[in-house]
Design a protein around this motif. Sequence first.
Motif, PDB file in Angstrom:
ATOM      1  N   ALA A  59     -27.221  32.788  11.944  1.00 36.11           N
ATOM      2  CA  ALA A  59     -27.963  33.841  11.261  1.00 36.11           C
ATOM      3  C   ALA A  59     -29.420  33.442  11.081  1.00 36.11           C
ATOM      4  O   ALA A  59     -30.335  34.265  11.221  1.00 36.11           O
ATOM      5  N   GLN A  60     -29.649  32.171  10.807  1.00 39.07           N
ATOM      6  CA  GLN A  60     -31.015  31.678  10.624  1.00 39.07           C
ATOM      7  C   GLN A  60     -31.809  31.758  11.927  1.00 39.07           C
ATOM      8  O   GLN A  60     -32.978  32.141  11.941  1.00 39.07           O
ATOM      9  N   LEU A  61     -31.149  31.418  13.043  1.00 38.01           N
ATOM     10  CA  LEU A  61     -31.825  31.458  14.346  1.00 38.01           C
ATOM     11  C   LEU A  61     -32.106  32.883  14.806  1.00 38.01           C
ATOM     12  O   LEU A  61     -33.026  33.127  15.588  1.00 38.01           O
ATOM     13  N   SER A  62     -31.276  33.824  14.357  1.00 34.37           N
ATOM     14  CA  SER A  62     -31.427  35.215  14.804  1.00 34.37           C
ATOM     15  C   SER A  62     -32.433  36.004  13.977  1.00 34.37           C
ATOM     16  O   SER A  62     -32.694  37.165  14.273  1.00 34.37           O
ATOM     17  N   THR A  63     -33.014  35.398  12.926  1.00 39.59           N
ATOM     18  CA  THR A  63     -33.988  36.112  12.109  1.00 39.59           C
ATOM     19  C   THR A  63     -35.291  36.307  12.892  1.00 39.59           C
ATOM     20  O   THR A  63     -35.641  35.486  13.747  1.00 39.59           O
ATOM     21  N   PRO A  64     -36.021  37.400  12.632  1.00 35.37           N
ATOM     22  CA  PRO A  64     -37.287  37.653  13.350  1.00 35.37           C
ATOM     23  C   PRO A  64     -38.257  36.491  13.179  1.00 35.37           C
ATOM     24  O   PRO A  64     -38.398  35.945  12.091  1.00 35.37           O
TER      25      PRO A  64
ATOM     26  N   ALA B 246     -16.768  24.458   7.982  1.00 44.71           N
ATOM     27  CA  ALA B 246     -17.490  24.296   9.252  1.00 44.71           C
ATOM     28  C   ALA B 246     -17.856  25.650   9.845  1.00 44.71           C
ATOM     29  O   ALA B 246     -18.953  25.829  10.400  1.00 44.71           O
ATOM     30  N   GLN B 247     -16.961  26.626   9.722  1.00 38.67           N
ATOM     31  CA  GLN B 247     -17.235  27.967  10.251  1.00 38.67           C
ATOM     32  C   GLN B 247     -18.409  28.608   9.522  1.00 38.67           C
ATOM     33  O   GLN B 247     -19.301  29.195  10.144  1.00 38.67           O
ATOM     34  N   LYS B 248     -18.440  28.474   8.198  1.00 38.37           N
ATOM     35  CA  LYS B 248     -19.533  29.049   7.412  1.00 38.37           C
ATOM     36  C   LYS B 248     -20.857  28.388   7.765  1.00 38.37           C
ATOM     37  O   LYS B 248     -21.900  29.049   7.827  1.00 38.37           O
ATOM     38  N   LYS B 249     -20.825  27.097   8.014  1.00 40.38           N
ATOM     39  CA  LYS B 249     -22.046  26.372   8.373  1.00 40.38           C
ATOM     40  C   LYS B 249     -22.588  26.847   9.719  1.00 40.38           C
ATOM     41  O   LYS B 249     -23.800  27.060   9.891  1.00 40.38           O
ATOM     42  N   ILE B 250     -21.683  27.044  10.684  1.00 39.30           N
ATOM     43  CA  ILE B 250     -22.097  27.521  12.020  1.00 39.30           C
ATOM     44  C   ILE B 250     -22.669  28.932  11.934  1.00 39.30           C
ATOM     45  O   ILE B 250     -23.717  29.239  12.523  1.00 39.30           O
TER      46      ILE B 250
END
Length: 323
Positions: free
Chosen positions: A148-153, A139-143
Amino acid sequence: MADKQISLPAKLINGGIAGLIGVTCVFPIDLAKTRLQNQQNGQRMYTSMSDCLIKTIRSEGYFGMYRGAAVNLTLVTPEKAIKLAANDFFRHHLSKDGQKLTLLREMLAGCGAGTCQVIVTTPMEMLKIQLQDAGRIAAQKKILAAQAQLSTPGGAQPSVEAPAAPRPTATQLTRDLLRSHGIAGLYKGLGATLLRDVPFSIVYFPLFANLNQLGQPASEEKSPFYVSFLAGCVAGSTAAVAVNPCDVVKTRLQSLQRGVNEDTYSGFLDCARKILRNEGPSAFLKGAYCRALVIAPLFGIAQVVYFLGIGETLLGLLQSPQP
């Protein structure tokens, strides 16, 4: 005293039945305890026992709370049987002509019982912890991946989600540990287990014996049902909280998989030092109330089964002459 006449097979049956009933009742709380103890500062996924259980059900389903229960149900019978029978054995041999044991001798008997039980407890806990904590790490890796995906440019980009890694089974874990480390792999954290279980037994057994004795109608009679249960609950929860710092260290040492940015440890002292430095003294009490909620009914049930003499009844039925 009357309990000295109970046969060893009956004691083993009593301990086994008590362990099976107790584990079935309290295992979800034990899972929450393991996950709370393993999470480190900065990587907190759960705020409390109830929060942990709710999130576990949402992400893994109801039976997710019983991850690792099969290992416990398989090994708790010999573990509890050894613990109860060993304590009774040592109490019998430390007593003088049936006289009441001194507190020191009661503590020595408990020490012997705690030392004997780690033969089974260490590999049982080793396997159980990996299975219990696998859901937290997944669950931690999924979060973290979602963050990380949301923080990409440019914001979130559509991506194909990688399939979840298959969760290990107890058989697979045992095979891998034996292949890579031999029998010693199953006994990782043996020292920490001894430092938890020996003091636990030193506190538990004398405390239980003295509390239970308060409810005895006469010196040669058993205490009532409810007295044995309450004495087991009080003694168990007291001993559990007393040794919780060692339980936190043991859980961390026996966890093979780590979450992102979580500390690794080389031994008991290194683990204790890093926990104290990075998380503060209160970290040694992580999961303490969960452990008390697990141990109290577990040992309450154990003592009730033991004092009801279910094992003696079953042996009597088996040994009764056939018509």
